[in-house]
Design an enzyme around this catalytic site. Structure first.
Site, PDB file in Angstrom:
ATOM      1  N   GLU A 355       0.833  -1.201   0.000  1.00 22.23           N
ATOM      2  CA  GLU A 355       0.000   0.000   0.000  1.00 22.23           C
ATOM      3  C   GLU A 355       0.868   1.251   0.000  1.00 22.23           C
ATOM      4  OE1 GLU A 355      -4.211   0.276   1.821  1.00 22.23           O
ATOM      5  OE2 GLU A 355      -2.926   1.255   3.301  1.00 22.23           O
ATOM      6  N   HIS A 386       6.597 -26.889   3.367  1.00 17.02           N
ATOM      7  CA  HIS A 386       5.759 -27.951   2.810  1.00 17.02           C
ATOM      8  C   HIS A 386       4.678 -27.378   1.891  1.00 17.02           C
ATOM      9  CE1 HIS A 386       7.484 -31.106   5.398  1.00 17.02           C
ATOM     10  NE2 HIS A 386       7.694 -30.092   6.223  1.00 17.02           N
ATOM     11  N   LYS A 514     -13.810   1.809  -3.926  1.00 16.82           N
ATOM     12  CA  LYS A 514     -14.805   2.297  -2.955  1.00 16.82           C
ATOM     13  C   LYS A 514     -15.882   3.121  -3.658  1.00 16.82           C
ATOM     14  CE  LYS A 514     -11.669   3.035   0.992  1.00 16.82           C
ATOM     15  NZ  LYS A 514     -11.155   4.111   1.848  1.00 16.82           N
TER      16      LYS A 514
END
Length: 549
Positions: A355, A386, A514
């Protein structure tokens, strides 16, 4: 701060030429040619942290040329500008002063002609008083019972930082049970509310403006749930506190503004755990441990702002990152903590880095023609071994890695920690030096097998090595050392942003989604077919409406 395109500097041109000389040099060769390599390419901080950057594809000449780049882009001036309270976040006309929140030296820091430290200290004292009342049981809920659970409602920096720290410092936690709600998906708040009792739960609503959609949606749902049991709205004040600056909205919600904890425009969300946003941390581990967290960060702040660049840990790590991202074409970095308590650390700095520096427009407003922020990801060891280490070891992508581990564990069960640390040490060795074909064949001979008969499998057991890593070994994960580690990464991010000529402390990239969501939301309120968007978005919305009917 000066606005300098790094690619136009003489240092960048020198680095490009140097890369051409270095691109085929292996880490194994660098170690073979220098028996003192570890001593030259490692450093300690406060005898609490060892940073080993020797397993990188760098020489002293590489670092010298990277330091020249830092000088030509005026990193030293930018550091001074930030610490002195200049408004280096120019797109929002704000100072950037998370360092003031942990300024344990209490030296004056001036913004707009005013020392901010008295206000910082006043909020800290208010947080101390409030938290002590909650932790001690002096604070009672609406039925006279003490608080047992705390629910932090926030998103982004108001969630990721406090959640990461409270998890990392679990060995220091008190009797209060912490919960974190961030996602606007109702499942998140619903599942938390199943676990708590309205009579003994305190909600912290973390929103600077008290208008953040996700946070306020969750806060109102929590309030509705609470009032189903409590009945009287006056009881809200005993069970909700606000981390905000909007006193009017806080009061209208039913929260006593005496229990509103302020922070300032010069505190960015992803750097806010040091502020009132850290109240959940205090409630989890106590005020004294929070002060230790601040003190560790302040110690790293002093190191960053006063240590010459050649020995400055955040600067060194930042420069090495730029070297890989821009010259070797590495697009990602992995953060791999070998400590289960640190399981949210990579996610926290995924936000912190991506960000901050995930931008294609430079400080002059022009599109860049070089790489800026990398993709950050990671999981705790040994789980990652793994899962995705296969690609790091034998894939076609270069993935520089930071390995982080404590020498002393909080849980000395049997030989668990020795096994964990044996993997920590082994992985960086394996990534750096690999395993040659000759070694694979010799292993077969040692087992009494003929390599010629196993030729079909030999190539798959070869490891090229030459995969770069940093190792950060902490003496122990304490509030102080964690604070220093977080600040180390914060300043690394800032350093890269300065050199790459971007604004690290705004985040305009989160706004468009937004805006469009606010436009789409009313369109979802009925069953009418939608045709106002592109065909894909129309098709998705209309199928959603058909299926929900």
């Amino acid at each position: 701060m000066k606005n300098i395109n790094p690619t136009q500097t003489s240092a960048w041109q020198a680095l490009q030429k140097h890369y051409d000389e270095m691109k085929d040099v292996t880490i194994a060769e660098l170690f073979a040619n220098d028996s003192d390599r570890f001593a030259k390419f490692s450093a300690t901080f406060d005898d609490l942290m060892l940073v080993d950057f020797s397993k990188n594809r760098i020489t002293e000449e590489t670092l010298a040329k990277l330091q020249d780049l830092a000088k030509e882009t005026d990193l030293a001036g930018a550091i001074k500008s930030m610490f002195s309270g200049e408004k280096i976040n120019r797109t929002e006309d704000r100072a950037v002063l998370h360092v003031a929140l942990r300024n344990r030296s209490n030296t004056p820091i001036i913004v707009d002609g005013k020392d901010v430290m008295p206000e910082v200290n006043a909020v800290l004292e208010k947080m101390k008083t409030f938290s002590q009342a909650i932790i001690s049981g002096q604070w009672k809920g609406y039925t006279g019972k003490a608080i047992t659970d705390v629910v932090n409602i926030g998103i982004g920096g108001s969630d990721l930082g406090p959640f990461m720290v409270t998890e990392a410092l679990r060995p220091y936690k008190n009797h209060l049970t912490m919960h974190f709600v961030s996602n606007v998906d109702g499942t998140h708040i619903a599942e938390v509310l199943k676990k708590v009792n309205p009579e003994t739960t305190l909600f912290l609503v973390a929103s600077k403006t008290f208008t953040t959609q996700e946070t306020m949606t969750n806060a109102h749902s929590a309030r509705d749930w609470f009032l189903k049991s409590a009945g009287d709205e006056k009881h809200v004040a005993k069970h909700f506190a606000a981390l905000s600056t909007n006193a009017k909205a806080v009061g209208e919600f039913g929260i006593d503004t005496a229990n509103m904890f302020e922070f300032w425009d010069w505190v960015g969300g992803r750097y806010s755990l040091w502020s009132a946003i850290g109240l959940s941390i205090i409630l989890s581990v106590g005020f004294d441990n929070f002060v230790e967290l601040l003190s560790g960060a302040h110690a790293m702040d002093k190191h960053f702002s006063t240590t010459p660049a050649e020995k400055n840990l955040p600067i060194l790590l930042a420069l090495i990152g730029i070297w890989y991202n821009n010259f070797f074409g590495a697009e990602t970095e992995a953060i791999l903590p070998y400590d289960q308590y640190m399981h949210r650390f990579a996610a926290y700095f995924q936000q912190g880095n991506m960000e901050s520096n995930g931008k294609y427009v430079d400080r002059n407003g022009n599109a860049v023609d070089y790489q800026t922020g990398p993709i950050i990801w990671g999981e705790p060891g040994t789980n990652g071994q793994h899962a995705f280490y296969q690609l790091i070891h034998q894939g076609t992508k270069m993935v520089p890695c930071d390995f982080i581990a404590p020498a002393i564990t909080h849980n000395p069960l049997s030989d668990h920690h020795q096994k964990l640390l044996s993997n920590f040490f082994a992985q960086t060795e394996a990534l750096a030096f690999g395993k040659s074909r000759e070694v694979v064949e010799q292993e077969y001979r040692d087992q009494g097998k003929d390599p010629a008969q196993l030729e079909h499998v030999v190539p798959f057991k070869v490891f090229e090595g030459n995969r770069p890593t940093n190792s950060i070994l902490l003496r122990e994960i304490t509030p102080f050392s964690l604070g220093a580690l977080i600040a180390l990464y914060e300043h690394k991010i800032f350093t890269q942003g300065v050199i790459l000529n971007i604004f690290t402390f705004d985040q305009w990239g989160v706004e468009l989604g937004k805006q469009l969501a606010n436009r789409i939301l009313p369109e979802l309120g009925d069953d009418k077919a939608i045709s106002s968007h592109d065909s894909s978005t129309n098709g998705l919305i209309n199928r959603y409406k058909a299926w929900r009917a």
